[in-house]
Design a protein around this motif. Structure first.
Motif, PDB file in Angstrom:
ATOM      1  N   LYS A   1       0.713  -1.259   0.077  1.00 32.72           N
ATOM      2  CA  LYS A   1      -0.087   0.131  -0.104  1.00 32.72           C
ATOM      3  C   LYS A   1       0.789   1.357  -0.109  1.00 32.72           C
ATOM      4  CE  LYS A   1      -3.686  -2.273   2.609  1.00 32.72           C
ATOM      5  NZ  LYS A   1      -4.457  -2.232   3.823  1.00 32.72           N
ATOM      6  N   ILE A   2       0.287   2.183  -0.263  1.00 31.90           N
ATOM      7  CA  ILE A   2       1.289   3.735  -0.344  1.00 31.90           C
ATOM      8  C   ILE A   2       0.809   4.464   0.803  1.00 31.90           C
ATOM      9  CG2 ILE A   2       1.561   5.797  -1.817  1.00 31.90           C
ATOM     10  CD1 ILE A   2       2.467   3.172  -3.065  1.00 31.90           C
ATOM     11  N   LYS A   3       1.617   4.788   1.663  1.00 32.65           N
ATOM     12  CA  LYS A   3       1.654   5.605   2.847  1.00 32.65           C
ATOM     13  C   LYS A   3       1.695   7.036   2.506  1.00 32.65           C
ATOM     14  CE  LYS A   3       2.680   5.408   7.517  1.00 32.65           C
ATOM     15  NZ  LYS A   3       3.512   4.896   8.615  1.00 32.65           N
ATOM     16  N   ARG A   4       1.172   8.271   2.943  1.00 37.03           N
ATOM     17  CA  ARG A   4       1.544   9.449   2.810  1.00 37.03           C
ATOM     18  C   ARG A   4       1.507  10.173   4.270  1.00 37.03           C
ATOM     19  NH1 ARG A   4      -2.919  12.982   3.743  1.00 37.03           N
ATOM     20  NH2 ARG A   4      -4.894  11.933   3.357  1.00 37.03           N
ATOM     21  N   ASN A   5       2.101  11.517   4.300  1.00 36.24           N
ATOM     22  CA  ASN A   5       1.936  12.480   5.306  1.00 36.24           C
ATOM     23  C   ASN A   5       0.840  13.262   5.390  1.00 36.24           C
ATOM     24  OD1 ASN A   5       3.900  11.165   6.861  1.00 36.24           O
ATOM     25  ND2 ASN A   5       5.461  12.462   5.655  1.00 36.24           N
ATOM     26  N   SER A   6       0.197  13.701   6.381  1.00 34.56           N
ATOM     27  CA  SER A   6      -1.048  14.753   6.348  1.00 34.56           C
ATOM     28  C   SER A   6      -0.447  16.076   5.973  1.00 34.56           C
ATOM     29  CB  SER A   6      -1.521  14.740   7.681  1.00 34.56           C
ATOM     30  OG  SER A   6      -2.084  13.515   7.956  1.00 34.56           O
ATOM     31  N   ALA A   7      -1.281  16.721   5.271  1.00 36.55           N
ATOM     32  CA  ALA A   7      -1.146  18.099   4.946  1.00 36.55           C
ATOM     33  C   ALA A   7      -1.469  19.119   5.765  1.00 36.55           C
ATOM     34  CB  ALA A   7      -1.803  18.607   3.713  1.00 36.55           C
ATOM     35  N   TYR A   8      -1.399  20.334   5.998  1.00 32.23           N
ATOM     36  CA  TYR A   8      -1.651  21.359   7.103  1.00 32.23           C
ATOM     37  C   TYR A   8      -0.966  21.255   8.285  1.00 32.23           C
ATOM     38  CZ  TYR A   8      -5.511  21.258   3.785  1.00 32.23           C
ATOM     39  OH  TYR A   8      -6.300  21.265   2.494  1.00 32.23           O
ATOM     40  N   THR A   9       0.450  20.782   8.139  1.00 33.73           N
ATOM     41  CA  THR A   9       1.235  20.556   9.463  1.00 33.73           C
ATOM     42  C   THR A   9       2.285  21.471   9.480  1.00 33.73           C
ATOM     43  OG1 THR A   9       2.320  18.995   8.342  1.00 33.73           O
ATOM     44  CG2 THR A   9       0.649  18.217   9.698  1.00 33.73           C
ATOM     45  N   SER A  10       2.693  22.400   8.482  1.00 31.32           N
ATOM     46  CA  SER A  10       3.863  23.247   8.431  1.00 31.32           C
ATOM     47  C   SER A  10       3.671  24.485   9.199  1.00 31.32           C
ATOM     48  CB  SER A  10       4.285  23.360   7.141  1.00 31.32           C
ATOM     49  OG  SER A  10       3.269  23.738   6.496  1.00 31.32           O
TER      50      SER A  10
ATOM     51  N   THR B   1      -0.523  27.974  15.651  1.00 33.37           N
ATOM     52  CA  THR B   1      -1.283  28.308  16.979  1.00 33.37           C
ATOM     53  C   THR B   1      -2.938  28.423  16.680  1.00 33.37           C
ATOM     54  OG1 THR B   1      -0.977  30.671  15.997  1.00 33.37           O
ATOM     55  CG2 THR B   1       0.716  29.942  17.444  1.00 33.37           C
ATOM     56  N   SER B   2      -3.418  28.168  15.513  1.00 33.11           N
ATOM     57  CA  SER B   2      -4.774  28.632  15.480  1.00 33.11           C
ATOM     58  C   SER B   2      -5.419  27.070  15.589  1.00 33.11           C
ATOM     59  CB  SER B   2      -5.273  29.030  14.027  1.00 33.11           C
ATOM     60  OG  SER B   2      -4.598  28.569  13.169  1.00 33.11           O
ATOM     61  N   LYS B   3      -4.634  26.115  15.473  1.00 39.20           N
ATOM     62  CA  LYS B   3      -5.221  24.666  15.355  1.00 39.20           C
ATOM     63  C   LYS B   3      -5.068  24.018  16.824  1.00 39.20           C
ATOM     64  CE  LYS B   3      -3.648  23.911  10.732  1.00 39.20           C
ATOM     65  NZ  LYS B   3      -2.255  24.631  10.178  1.00 39.20           N
ATOM     66  N   THR B   4      -6.167  23.147  17.131  1.00 40.20           N
ATOM     67  CA  THR B   4      -6.396  22.560  18.363  1.00 40.20           C
ATOM     68  C   THR B   4      -5.263  21.410  18.665  1.00 40.20           C
ATOM     69  OG1 THR B   4      -7.838  20.806  17.616  1.00 40.20           O
ATOM     70  CG2 THR B   4      -8.899  22.934  18.412  1.00 40.20           C
ATOM     71  N   THR B   5      -4.807  21.244  19.527  1.00 43.98           N
ATOM     72  CA  THR B   5      -3.851  20.194  20.132  1.00 43.98           C
ATOM     73  C   THR B   5      -4.279  18.924  19.626  1.00 43.98           C
ATOM     74  OG1 THR B   5      -3.287  21.475  21.958  1.00 43.98           O
ATOM     75  CG2 THR B   5      -2.486  19.091  22.029  1.00 43.98           C
TER      76      THR B   5
ATOM     77  N   LEU C   1      -2.944  15.213  12.615  1.00 46.43           N
ATOM     78  CA  LEU C   1      -2.416  15.262  11.678  1.00 46.43           C
ATOM     79  C   LEU C   1      -0.933  14.698  11.718  1.00 46.43           C
ATOM     80  CD1 LEU C   1      -3.122  18.907  11.121  1.00 46.43           C
ATOM     81  CD2 LEU C   1      -4.004  17.184   9.824  1.00 46.43           C
ATOM     82  N   ARG C   2      -0.294  14.301  12.694  1.00 52.20           N
ATOM     83  CA  ARG C   2       1.029  13.831  12.866  1.00 52.20           C
ATOM     84  C   ARG C   2       1.074  12.178  12.210  1.00 52.20           C
ATOM     85  NH1 ARG C   2       1.815  13.897  18.973  1.00 52.20           N
ATOM     86  NH2 ARG C   2       1.586  16.157  18.976  1.00 52.20           N
ATOM     87  N   ARG C   3      -0.482  11.382  12.319  1.00 49.26           N
ATOM     88  CA  ARG C   3      -0.374  10.357  11.803  1.00 49.26           C
ATOM     89  C   ARG C   3      -0.126  10.091  10.065  1.00 49.26           C
ATOM     90  NH1 ARG C   3      -5.061   7.395  12.475  1.00 49.26           N
ATOM     91  NH2 ARG C   3      -6.211   9.481  12.401  1.00 49.26           N
ATOM     92  N   GLY C   4       0.442   9.008   9.516  1.00 53.21           N
ATOM     93  CA  GLY C   4       0.355   8.743   8.380  1.00 53.21           C
ATOM     94  C   GLY C   4      -1.038   8.435   7.708  1.00 53.21           C
TER      95      GLY C   4
END
Length: 64
Positions: free
Chosen positions: A21-30, A34-38, A44-47
């Motif tokens: 299978k093909i694994k990718r990283n999540s977007a919106y992590t860079s 500060t405006s994103k919740t914990t 978003l860290r999970r592949g």
């Protein structure tokens, strides 16, 4: 026939798992974290696993 070359742009962003299978990283992590919740940042860290036509296309770009 010559060997197929790996698409280097795809190789930097996607990995094959042991089952093919093909694994990718999540977007919106860079940035603007500060405006994103914990909880959102932690999830978003999970592949993720590609599905459908996207996976089929990536398999062609990653022959090895």
């Amino acid at each position: 026939m010559p060997k197929m070359k790996t698409h280097k742009g795809a190789a930097k962003r996607f990995r094959k798992t042991g089952t093919g299978k093909i694994k990718r990283n999540s977007a919106y992590t860079s940035h603007i974290l500060t405006s994103k919740t914990t909880k959102r940042k932690r999830n978003l860290r999970r592949g993720r696993i590609l599905t459908g036509g996207d996976a089929k296309r990536m398999i062609a770009l990653l022959p090895s």
